[in-house]
Scaffold this motif. Sequence first.
Motif, PDB file in Angstrom:
ATOM      1  N   THR A 109      18.249 -14.572  25.052  1.00  6.55           N
ATOM      2  CA  THR A 109      18.111 -14.359  23.340  1.00  6.55           C
ATOM      3  C   THR A 109      18.910 -13.263  22.941  1.00  6.55           C
ATOM      4  O   THR A 109      18.806 -13.075  21.815  1.00  6.55           O
ATOM      5  CB  THR A 109      16.896 -13.838  23.276  1.00  6.55           C
ATOM      6  OG1 THR A 109      16.640 -12.516  23.818  1.00  6.55           O
ATOM      7  CG2 THR A 109      15.649 -14.905  24.017  1.00  6.55           C
ATOM      8  N   VAL A 110      19.909 -12.746  23.602  1.00  8.50           N
ATOM      9  CA  VAL A 110      20.667 -11.552  23.197  1.00  8.50           C
ATOM     10  C   VAL A 110      21.713 -12.132  22.193  1.00  8.50           C
ATOM     11  O   VAL A 110      22.513 -13.186  22.646  1.00  8.50           O
ATOM     12  CB  VAL A 110      21.429 -10.745  24.256  1.00  8.50           C
ATOM     13  CG1 VAL A 110      22.285  -9.660  23.731  1.00  8.50           C
ATOM     14  CG2 VAL A 110      20.424 -10.174  25.159  1.00  8.50           C
ATOM     15  N   PRO A 111      21.914 -11.680  20.995  1.00  7.81           N
ATOM     16  CA  PRO A 111      22.754 -12.595  20.149  1.00  7.81           C
ATOM     17  C   PRO A 111      24.369 -12.342  20.738  1.00  7.81           C
ATOM     18  O   PRO A 111      24.655 -11.233  21.074  1.00  7.81           O
ATOM     19  CB  PRO A 111      22.580 -11.654  18.839  1.00  7.81           C
ATOM     20  CG  PRO A 111      21.391 -11.149  18.882  1.00  7.81           C
ATOM     21  CD  PRO A 111      21.158 -10.783  20.211  1.00  7.81           C
ATOM     22  N   PRO A 112      24.918 -13.399  20.703  1.00  5.19           N
ATOM     23  CA  PRO A 112      26.266 -13.365  21.263  1.00  5.19           C
ATOM     24  C   PRO A 112      27.059 -12.322  20.338  1.00  5.19           C
ATOM     25  O   PRO A 112      28.433 -11.715  21.046  1.00  5.19           O
ATOM     26  CB  PRO A 112      26.804 -14.698  21.202  1.00  5.19           C
ATOM     27  CG  PRO A 112      25.637 -15.558  20.845  1.00  5.19           C
ATOM     28  CD  PRO A 112      24.708 -14.936  20.348  1.00  5.19           C
ATOM     29  N   VAL A 113      27.014 -11.923  19.137  1.00  4.71           N
ATOM     30  CA  VAL A 113      27.931 -11.125  18.336  1.00  4.71           C
ATOM     31  C   VAL A 113      27.866  -9.613  19.087  1.00  4.71           C
ATOM     32  O   VAL A 113      28.822  -9.176  18.910  1.00  4.71           O
ATOM     33  CB  VAL A 113      27.463 -11.216  16.959  1.00  4.71           C
ATOM     34  CG1 VAL A 113      26.149 -10.745  16.780  1.00  4.71           C
ATOM     35  CG2 VAL A 113      28.599 -10.406  16.161  1.00  4.71           C
ATOM     36  N   LEU A 114      26.467  -9.447  19.414  1.00  2.00           N
ATOM     37  CA  LEU A 114      26.439  -7.898  20.084  1.00  2.00           C
ATOM     38  C   LEU A 114      27.415  -7.728  21.204  1.00  2.00           C
ATOM     39  O   LEU A 114      27.942  -6.860  21.530  1.00  2.00           O
ATOM     40  CB  LEU A 114      25.182  -7.752  20.176  1.00  2.00           C
ATOM     41  CG  LEU A 114      24.163  -7.786  19.050  1.00  2.00           C
ATOM     42  CD1 LEU A 114      22.759  -7.428  19.616  1.00  2.00           C
ATOM     43  CD2 LEU A 114      24.672  -6.794  18.181  1.00  2.00           C
ATOM     44  N   LYS A 115      27.238  -8.879  22.072  1.00  2.00           N
ATOM     45  CA  LYS A 115      28.152  -8.696  23.446  1.00  2.00           C
ATOM     46  C   LYS A 115      29.695  -8.965  23.128  1.00  2.00           C
ATOM     47  O   LYS A 115      30.455  -8.152  23.774  1.00  2.00           O
ATOM     48  CB  LYS A 115      27.555 -10.039  24.366  1.00  2.00           C
ATOM     49  CG  LYS A 115      26.170  -9.690  24.901  1.00  2.00           C
ATOM     50  CD  LYS A 115      25.767 -10.654  26.028  1.00  2.00           C
ATOM     51  CE  LYS A 115      25.657 -12.017  25.279  1.00  2.00           C
ATOM     52  NZ  LYS A 115      25.180 -12.735  26.570  1.00  2.00           N
TER      53      LYS A 115
END
Length: 327
Positions: free
Chosen positions: A205-211
């Motif tokens: 669920t971690v937004p890809p943009v953050l990673k």
Amino acid sequence: MADANSQATAAATARRKVLEGLRTTDVFFRGLTMSSAYFVLILLGAIFASLVLGGYLAFQTFGLSFLTTEVWNPVTEQFGALAPIYGTVVTSVIAMLVAVPISIGIAVFLTELCPMALRRPIGIAIELLAGVPSIIYGIWGLFFFAPVIQRYVQPELIATFKNVPVLNQLFAGPPYGIGILTSALILAMMVLPFITAVCRDVFETVPPVLKEAAYGMGWTTREVVRNVVIPYTRVGIIGGVMLGLGRALGETMAVTFVIGNAHRISGSILAPGTTISATIANEFTEAVGDIYTSSLIALGLILFFITFIVLALARLMLMRIEKKAGA
């Protein structure tokens, strides 16, 4: 003009009937969902009341010494819950210490490092592992895992820590194979799929943009997991850990096979012991006399309280984390 008025009246009547039907359906749906929610509370209250009534005789007879006494003697009808409580808590704590780091590691591998072709097979294998009946774990633990532990692991632990203060008491005694440590390791295997599945789902669920932003700053995968993925999903991770802990506290059959079922407290985790659920499963069919049966039901009430307290503390922890994150 009269026809127009009659058509308008008919349309209004039809609209009113439709609205009344929808209102009736909505009221019925609301009542159905509300009764389902209240049913859970009623069921929980009924279980609590039956345990209190069943265990009342034991607490009336022994008082608070029932919680602080180690003796468990059906012949003389002397009962104390300290040894099962100790076994339940110690096996669960050791199981979580082993299972949580491994589960998080597997979840990180599946979501961050695993090739796409292998993610689905490994994920399905983990979910299938969660579906294995506990009695299978118990049989496997008794006939395969415990002999391996007895032959290879326990002698090494005893020899390694025999000159280390504190640890020489923790890993002391003859290598029985079965015991607190063996049952804790079996419990760790059983709760591992639950914690892993929850952690994997929340990591996704971690937004890809953050990673992507973190990788763009030159961070390694380890740094992204530590500084982005774990903080973003900590509430879900704690929920998964509590789910596994709840299963470990109440697990019965697998523990019964490998813990040794000895009503005593030992400083060594290699020694045989017992848990609340194992004691109830082993002795309930053989319990004769009111005080014996009441003591076993009182053990169930104690397990109910332990589980309730653990879940309440977990919920309190989640609320504090959410409040801190919101602030």
